[in-house]
Design a protein around this motif. Structure first.
Motif, mmCIF file in Angstrom:
data_model
loop_
_atom_site.group_PDB
_atom_site.id
_atom_site.type_symbol
_atom_site.label_atom_id
_atom_site.label_comp_id
_atom_site.label_asym_id
_atom_site.label_seq_id
_atom_site.Cartn_x
_atom_site.Cartn_y
_atom_site.Cartn_z
ATOM 1 N N LEU A 141 0.800 -1.223 0.000
ATOM 2 C CA LEU A 141 0.000 0.000 0.000
ATOM 3 C C LEU A 141 0.838 1.280 0.000
ATOM 4 O O LEU A 141 0.504 2.210 -0.742
ATOM 5 N N PRO A 142 1.925 1.363 0.777
ATOM 6 C CA PRO A 142 2.732 2.590 0.713
ATOM 7 C C PRO A 142 3.297 2.862 -0.682
ATOM 8 O O PRO A 142 3.341 4.017 -1.128
ATOM 9 N N THR A 143 3.702 1.813 -1.395
ATOM 10 C CA THR A 143 4.213 1.991 -2.761
ATOM 11 C C THR A 143 3.103 2.476 -3.679
ATOM 12 O O THR A 143 3.297 3.397 -4.478
ATOM 13 N N LYS A 177 -2.099 8.300 5.091
ATOM 14 C CA LYS A 177 -3.310 8.608 4.320
ATOM 15 C C LYS A 177 -3.712 7.423 3.443
ATOM 16 O O LYS A 177 -4.912 7.130 3.298
ATOM 17 N N ALA A 178 -2.734 6.720 2.867
ATOM 18 C CA ALA A 178 -3.037 5.553 2.035
ATOM 19 C C ALA A 178 -3.773 4.494 2.858
ATOM 20 O O ALA A 178 -4.777 3.924 2.407
ATOM 21 N N HIS A 179 -3.297 4.242 4.065
ATOM 22 C CA HIS A 179 -3.963 3.257 4.933
ATOM 23 C C HIS A 179 -5.359 3.733 5.344
ATOM 24 O O HIS A 179 -6.299 2.947 5.365
ATOM 25 N N GLU A 180 -5.485 5.010 5.621
ATOM 26 C CA GLU A 180 -6.788 5.568 5.980
ATOM 27 C C GLU A 180 -7.780 5.399 4.830
ATOM 28 O O GLU A 180 -8.920 4.966 5.030
ATOM 29 N N LEU A 181 -7.343 5.714 3.616
ATOM 30 C CA LEU A 181 -8.212 5.589 2.434
ATOM 31 C C LEU A 181 -8.563 4.124 2.150
ATOM 32 O O LEU A 181 -9.706 3.814 1.789
ATOM 33 N N ALA A 182 -7.601 3.233 2.321
ATOM 34 C CA ALA A 182 -7.858 1.810 2.090
ATOM 35 C C ALA A 182 -8.878 1.277 3.097
ATOM 36 O O ALA A 182 -9.805 0.550 2.731
ATOM 37 N N ARG A 183 -8.713 1.642 4.366
ATOM 38 C CA ARG A 183 -9.647 1.176 5.403
ATOM 39 C C ARG A 183 -11.069 1.671 5.145
ATOM 40 O O ARG A 183 -12.034 0.965 5.412
ATOM 41 N N ASN A 198 -3.691 -9.342 7.190
ATOM 42 C CA ASN A 198 -3.560 -7.978 7.717
ATOM 43 C C ASN A 198 -2.873 -7.037 6.737
ATOM 44 O O ASN A 198 -2.662 -5.871 7.050
ATOM 45 N N ALA A 199 -2.517 -7.549 5.567
ATOM 46 C CA ALA A 199 -1.765 -6.746 4.599
ATOM 47 C C ALA A 199 -2.663 -6.272 3.455
ATOM 48 O O ALA A 199 -3.629 -6.935 3.088
ATOM 49 N N TYR A 200 -2.316 -5.121 2.919
ATOM 50 C CA TYR A 200 -2.983 -4.594 1.727
ATOM 51 C C TYR A 200 -2.031 -4.750 0.545
ATOM 52 O O TYR A 200 -0.839 -4.503 0.663
ATOM 53 N N ARG A 201 -2.581 -5.142 -0.605
ATOM 54 C CA ARG A 201 -1.808 -5.232 -1.849
ATOM 55 C C ARG A 201 -2.612 -4.527 -2.935
ATOM 56 O O ARG A 201 -3.848 -4.537 -2.928
ATOM 57 N N VAL A 202 -1.901 -3.938 -3.874
ATOM 58 C CA VAL A 202 -2.539 -3.226 -4.985
ATOM 59 C C VAL A 202 -1.896 -3.709 -6.273
ATOM 60 O O VAL A 202 -0.672 -3.803 -6.377
ATOM 61 N N GLY A 203 -2.725 -4.038 -7.260
ATOM 62 C CA GLY A 203 -2.225 -4.517 -8.541
ATOM 63 C C GLY A 203 -1.659 -3.394 -9.394
ATOM 64 O O GLY A 203 -2.215 -2.293 -9.447
ATOM 65 N N ARG A 204 -0.543 -3.692 -10.026
ATOM 66 C CA ARG A 204 0.088 -2.719 -10.922
ATOM 67 C C ARG A 204 -0.874 -2.299 -12.029
ATOM 68 O O ARG A 204 -0.989 -1.115 -12.363
ATOM 69 N N ALA A 205 -1.605 -3.262 -12.600
ATOM 70 C CA ALA A 205 -2.546 -2.953 -13.680
ATOM 71 C C ALA A 205 -3.608 -1.967 -13.210
ATOM 72 O O ALA A 205 -3.993 -1.058 -13.952
ATOM 73 N N ASP A 206 -4.082 -2.117 -11.969
ATOM 74 C CA ASP A 206 -5.081 -1.188 -11.435
ATOM 75 C C ASP A 206 -4.505 0.215 -11.267
ATOM 76 O O ASP A 206 -5.169 1.204 -11.563
#
Length: 77
Positions: A15-17, A28-34, A47-55
């Motif tokens: 998520l930070p990346t 802020k990224a964690h706040e928006l994800a939650r 407990n981890a967030y992941r985001v796809g490069r394509a997205d």
């Protein structure tokens, strides 16, 4: 992040990346994800967030060369 850096990302990032790609800090990224308001789809794995490069690329309107089909050569219709 530059377009070149974005295109060099692995298939999924933390998520930070992903936040850096949008100019968003870690907190802020964690706040928006939650709250479900991150700029693109976020996957929660344990407990981890992941985001796809394509997205990420899609949200930033950057064409991903890995997803662009190449035209067939030498095939007559």
């Amino acid at each position: 992040m530059t377009t070149k850096e974005l295109l060099a990302l692995p298939a999924t990032v933390d998520l930070p990346t992903a936040g850096r790609a949008f100019g968003i800090g870690r907190t802020k990224a964690h706040e928006l994800a939650r709250s479900g308001q991150f700029p693109c789809r976020v996957l929660r794995i344990g407990n981890a967030y992941r985001v796809g490069r394509a997205d990420i690329l899609r949200c930033l309107a950057i064409d991903d060369p890995a997803l662009v089909p190449t035209p067939a050569i030498g095939i007559a219709s």
